[in-house]
Design an enzyme around this catalytic site. Structure first.
Site, PDB file in Angstrom:
ATOM      1  N   ARG A  52      44.180  52.642  47.644  1.00  0.00           N
ATOM      2  CA  ARG A  52      44.025  51.465  46.632  1.00  0.00           C
ATOM      3  C   ARG A  52      45.157  50.557  46.876  1.00  0.00           C
ATOM      4  NH1 ARG A  52      48.710  52.723  45.872  1.00  0.00           N
ATOM      5  NH2 ARG A  52      48.573  51.029  44.118  1.00  0.00           N
ATOM      6  N   GLY A  53      45.334  49.708  45.918  1.00  0.00           N
ATOM      7  CA  GLY A  53      46.135  48.740  46.099  1.00  0.00           C
ATOM      8  C   GLY A  53      45.699  47.658  46.973  1.00  0.00           C
ATOM      9  N   ALA A  54      45.924  46.280  46.341  1.00  0.00           N
ATOM     10  CA  ALA A  54      45.165  45.109  46.812  1.00  0.00           C
ATOM     11  C   ALA A  54      45.109  45.060  48.497  1.00  0.00           C
ATOM     12  CB  ALA A  54      45.483  43.920  46.120  1.00  0.00           C
ATOM     13  N   ARG A  95      35.022  47.594  44.840  1.00  0.00           N
ATOM     14  CA  ARG A  95      35.893  47.442  43.820  1.00  0.00           C
ATOM     15  C   ARG A  95      36.036  46.000  43.703  1.00  0.00           C
ATOM     16  NH1 ARG A  95      41.603  50.256  43.295  1.00  0.00           N
ATOM     17  NH2 ARG A  95      41.263  49.777  41.051  1.00  0.00           N
ATOM     18  N   GLN A 204      49.772  56.019  39.260  1.00  0.00           N
ATOM     19  CA  GLN A 204      50.183  55.450  40.185  1.00  0.00           C
ATOM     20  C   GLN A 204      51.681  55.540  40.267  1.00  0.00           C
ATOM     21  OE1 GLN A 204      47.594  53.987  38.450  1.00  0.00           O
ATOM     22  NE2 GLN A 204      46.295  52.967  39.910  1.00  0.00           N
ATOM     23  N   ASP A 245      46.724  41.710  42.003  1.00  0.00           N
ATOM     24  CA  ASP A 245      45.377  41.873  42.485  1.00  0.00           C
ATOM     25  C   ASP A 245      44.742  40.587  42.907  1.00  0.00           C
ATOM     26  OD1 ASP A 245      46.091  44.683  41.399  1.00  0.00           O
ATOM     27  OD2 ASP A 245      44.505  45.160  42.793  1.00  0.00           O
ATOM     28  N   ASN A 255      46.791  42.135  37.419  1.00  0.00           N
ATOM     29  CA  ASN A 255      47.519  43.254  38.043  1.00  0.00           C
ATOM     30  C   ASN A 255      47.174  44.474  37.251  1.00  0.00           C
ATOM     31  OD1 ASN A 255      49.154  44.290  40.161  1.00  0.00           O
ATOM     32  ND2 ASN A 255      50.790  44.671  38.608  1.00  0.00           N
ATOM     33  N   LYS A 256      47.634  45.593  37.732  1.00  0.00           N
ATOM     34  CA  LYS A 256      47.230  46.895  36.752  1.00  0.00           C
ATOM     35  C   LYS A 256      47.440  46.748  35.392  1.00  0.00           C
ATOM     36  CE  LYS A 256      46.072  49.714  38.355  1.00  0.00           C
ATOM     37  NZ  LYS A 256      44.502  50.157  38.350  1.00  0.00           N
TER      38      LYS A 256
HETATM   39  O1  MRU Z   1      44.038  50.181  41.049  1.00  0.00           O
HETATM   40  P1  MRU Z   1      44.847  50.215  41.922  1.00  0.00           P
HETATM   41  O2  MRU Z   1      45.762  51.162  42.003  1.00  0.00           O
HETATM   42  O3  MRU Z   1      44.240  49.825  43.170  1.00  0.00           O
HETATM   43  O4  MRU Z   1      45.802  48.962  41.455  1.00  0.00           O
HETATM   44  C1  MRU Z   1      46.956  48.557  42.060  1.00  0.00           C
HETATM   45  C2  MRU Z   1      47.551  47.398  41.664  1.00  0.00           C
HETATM   46  O5  MRU Z   1      47.439  47.104  40.487  1.00  0.00           O
HETATM   47  C3  MRU Z   1      48.958  46.965  42.387  1.00  0.00           C
HETATM   48  O6  MRU Z   1      49.938  46.428  41.527  1.00  0.00           O
HETATM   49  C4  MRU Z   1      48.116  45.511  43.248  1.00  0.00           C
HETATM   50  O7  MRU Z   1      46.975  46.319  43.869  1.00  0.00           O
HETATM   51  C5  MRU Z   1      49.490  45.202  44.175  1.00  0.00           C
HETATM   52  S1  MRU Z   1      49.612  46.240  45.519  1.00  0.00           S
HETATM   53  C6  MRU Z   1      50.680  45.692  46.436  1.00  0.00           C
END
Ligand code: MRU
Length: 358
Positions: A52-54, A95, A204, A245, A255-256
């Protein structure tokens, strides 16, 4: 390939002609790599949050296309360009919010178009995926320097920073976006403490960010999201530093979930707000954050933790996993192309036209 910038955390490894992903669902208790040989399994891994993470999602999808090309070419060496479209669609549907996924797939599709119809595409597509991976690592380093410089230049008060979710090696191809800035700033002695939001419902912050920072011996305190306002009021926090994201043409940032609340709190407490993201996270095709598809995930993530039910059976749940922080709450967006202070459409256009703003 894959030289890690922090101590030993590699989320994505291409090895023995297969994709290996560190299973982030079971961190920090277990460090287990799962092996992937098909694009469809890779799509499931993205959907199920193995990775996970963009930026990490984009890199993973690019390797997924390599696996798809292998299978499609083996099935029919003349029709593979047609049949790979289906696998790319499956990857694209994994996603919805992180635009890096679509950016990476778009790059792979452009490369496919340039390839001969009847030659084995695997090595050429692998080269493109590795390039995506390596350029993210390089972007992390550049952003780390840019962000640390900004903190150093602005630091009249506290040396603590707050972060949200996980934006480190686990979420990228390198040392991280927001966490890359934090790592660089700590190494240079510009900051001395990190306050990490636990980041409900997927944790996370506690499971991944606290783990990464502790591995690097960077002082970190973990807090529940509800404590953020109190901590900003009572501790020496100068910046909130987060990833993204998707960033739209006007500088709004998805973002999250919980990021928007932090931005509002930061404004009230005179804490500055920094967003760190590679240019692959910027979506100039969308006017504003209102256009960003916000992923909603299952109720199970909210009502239970590790199978332990924490809410009455059948309770109604709302579980949006991203929110949008409006541009006017953001002090600075840091990218590898340069930095944008007080973002707006004009400045974002200038950034994306490659002009250095830094
Ligand atoms: O749901 P996730 O864990 O994929 O969400 C991740 C985030 O929101 C991060 O802050 C974002 O992707 C930036 S990661 C460098």
């Amino acid at each position: 390939m894959n030289a890690p910038d922090s101590k030993g955390v590699e989320a994505i490894i291409w090895q023995n002609d297969c994709l290996e992903l560190l299973d982030q669902r079971i961190l920090p208790e277990q460090e287990t790599y799962l092996v992937y040989e098909t694009a469809e399994a890779v799509a499931d891994a993205i959907r199920d949050m193995v990775v996970r993470g963009a930026p990490a999602i984009g890199i993973t999808a690019a390797y997924g296309v390599v696996l798809a090309a292998r299978a499609c070419f083996a099935r029919d060496s003349f029709m593979w360009k047609e049949s790979i479209k289906k696998s790319i669609k499956v990857l694209a549907e994994s996603r919805p919010t992180a635009v890096n996924l679509f950016w990476a797939l778009d790059r792979m599709e452009k490369r496919i178009k340039l390839l001969a119809d009847d030659l084995d595409p695997e090595q050429s597509l692998l080269k493109e995926a590795i390039q995506i991976h390596e350029s993210d690592l390089a972007a992390n380093r550049t952003m780390g320097e840019f962000g640390a410089d900004i903190i150093a230049a602005s630091q009249d008060d506290g040396r603590g920073v707050m972060t949200h979710c996980n934006t480190g090696s686990l979420a990228t191809g390198g040392m991280g976006t927001a966490l890359g800035v934090i790592r660089t700033a700590y190494k240079k002695g510009i900051i001395d403490h990190v306050y990490a939001d636990e980041t409900r419902p997927w944790f996370q912050g506690s499971r991944l960010t606290a783990w990464e920072l502790m591995k690097d011996d960077i002082p970190v305190s973990l807090n529940v999201e509800g404590a953020a306002a109190h901590i900003m009021k009572t501790h020496d926090i100068s910046w909130v530093i987060v990833g993204a994201d998707r960033i739209t043409a006007n500088g709004d940032v998805a973002n999250k979930i919980g990021t928007y609340s932090l931005a509002v709190l930061a404004m009230h407490h005179g804490v500055r707000f920094m967003v760190v993201a590679p240019s692959s996270t910027i979506d100039m095709a969308l006017e504003s954050g209102e256009d960003i598809p916000i992923e909603e995930r299952g109720a199970d993530e909210v009502v239970s933790v590790k199978g332990q039910q924490l809410a009455p059976e059948g309770v109604e749940v709302i579980n949006p996993v991203f929110d949008v922080t409006p541009a006017d709450l953001i002090d600075v967006i840091v990218t590898e192309k340069g930095v944008v202070e007080r973002p707006n459409r004009e400045k974002m256009e200038l950034l994306m036209s490659n002009d250095r703003l830094h």
